[in-house]
Design a protein around this motif. Structure first.
Motif, mmCIF file in Angstrom:
data_model
loop_
_atom_site.group_PDB
_atom_site.id
_atom_site.type_symbol
_atom_site.label_atom_id
_atom_site.label_comp_id
_atom_site.label_asym_id
_atom_site.label_seq_id
_atom_site.Cartn_x
_atom_site.Cartn_y
_atom_site.Cartn_z
ATOM 1 N N ALA A 1 28.988 37.697 40.888
ATOM 2 C CA ALA A 1 30.301 37.470 41.494
ATOM 3 C C ALA A 1 30.659 35.993 41.366
ATOM 4 N N LEU B 1 34.802 36.892 35.499
ATOM 5 C CA LEU B 1 33.372 36.796 35.188
ATOM 6 C C LEU B 1 33.169 36.581 33.689
ATOM 7 N N ASP B 2 33.911 37.297 32.865
ATOM 8 C CA ASP B 2 33.811 37.109 31.410
ATOM 9 C C ASP B 2 34.233 35.697 31.015
ATOM 10 N N TRP C 1 31.339 33.301 32.184
ATOM 11 C CA TRP C 1 29.944 33.632 31.903
ATOM 12 C C TRP C 1 29.369 32.672 30.878
ATOM 13 N N ARG D 1 25.197 39.795 32.446
ATOM 14 C CA ARG D 1 26.615 39.923 32.782
ATOM 15 C C ARG D 1 26.923 41.256 33.462
ATOM 16 N N GLU D 2 26.118 42.277 33.210
ATOM 17 C CA GLU D 2 26.350 43.601 33.808
ATOM 18 C C GLU D 2 25.707 43.754 35.188
ATOM 19 N N PRO E 1 25.310 44.112 38.861
ATOM 20 C CA PRO E 1 26.338 44.446 39.860
ATOM 21 C C PRO E 1 26.477 43.403 40.971
ATOM 22 N N THR F 1 34.833 37.195 44.543
ATOM 23 C CA THR F 1 35.468 38.175 43.668
ATOM 24 C C THR F 1 34.478 38.687 42.623
ATOM 25 N N HIS F 2 34.662 39.953 42.256
ATOM 26 C CA HIS F 2 33.893 40.578 41.178
ATOM 27 C C HIS F 2 34.810 40.859 39.982
ATOM 28 N N ASP F 3 35.938 40.168 39.913
ATOM 29 C CA ASP F 3 36.931 40.369 38.854
ATOM 30 C C ASP F 3 36.263 40.246 37.486
ATOM 31 N N PRO F 4 36.213 41.333 36.699
ATOM 32 C CA PRO F 4 35.504 41.294 35.422
ATOM 33 C C PRO F 4 36.113 40.294 34.426
ATOM 34 N N GLN F 5 37.417 40.099 34.451
ATOM 35 C CA GLN F 5 38.030 39.137 33.529
ATOM 36 C C GLN F 5 37.600 37.717 33.864
#
Length: 162
Positions: free
Chosen positions: A117, A95-96, A99, A111-112, A114, A89-93
């Motif tokens: 994952a 990952l945040d 991280w 964190r940015e 691409p 998954t690349h789900d930004p929530q």
């Protein structure tokens, strides 16, 4: 197999917390087994294990072809094997949430990046060997086993479905 008890889930959490690094085994596109060490991200076991990964990569291609994986962890006082289904998954929530500075060092764009994952493994079953007896008690069990020609009681082995 039966469903996991609260006691078994506590033992799984203890081994995961102590181990912190897992060997994650996937199958290559051709079907051969491939294991690699990955850092565990969760402190509590909720049925899903998470690891940072790059996507695309050989690992994520393997998971796309064969999502069934095995995760093994050992800490000297226990051993744990978990079987499950992996997804990426690349789900930004998410990952945040996970991280950390360690992850920052693995992704050129931080964190940015691409390719950042998460590899998520939804655990279906596990087996563990809990060796949390003091070393002297383990030594006693080994000696007793040699003298009596019986299997030493070094710990508890259990298997369950999640």
């Amino acid at each position: 197999m039966s469903a996991a008890t609260a006691e078994e889930l506590e033992a799984v959490t203890a081994i995961l917390s102590a181990g912190r690094t897992a060997a994650v085994t996937t199958r290559t596109v051709e079907g051969a087994l491939h294991s690699r060490p990955l850092a565990l991200l969760d402190d509590e076991f909720d049925g899903v294990l998470r690891f940072f990964t790059q996507d695309p990569s050989a690992k994520t291609a393997q998971i796309a072809a064969h999502p069934e994986v095995n995760v093994s962890v050992g800490d000297g006082k226990g051993w744990l094997s978990l079987a499950g289904i992996a997804t990426v998954t690349h789900d930004p929530q998410l990952l945040d949430r996970y991280w950390n500075p360690w992850a920052d060092s693995y992704f050129d764009g931080g964190r940015e990046d691409p390719t950042a994952a998460l590899l998520e493994v939804e655990v279906g079953s596990f087996e563990y060997w809990d060796l949390r007896k003091p070393a002297i008690a383990q030594l006693f069990e080994v000696v007793k086993g040699i003298v009596t020609k019986s299997e030493p009681d070094l710990g508890e082995t259990r298997a369950a479905d999640v």
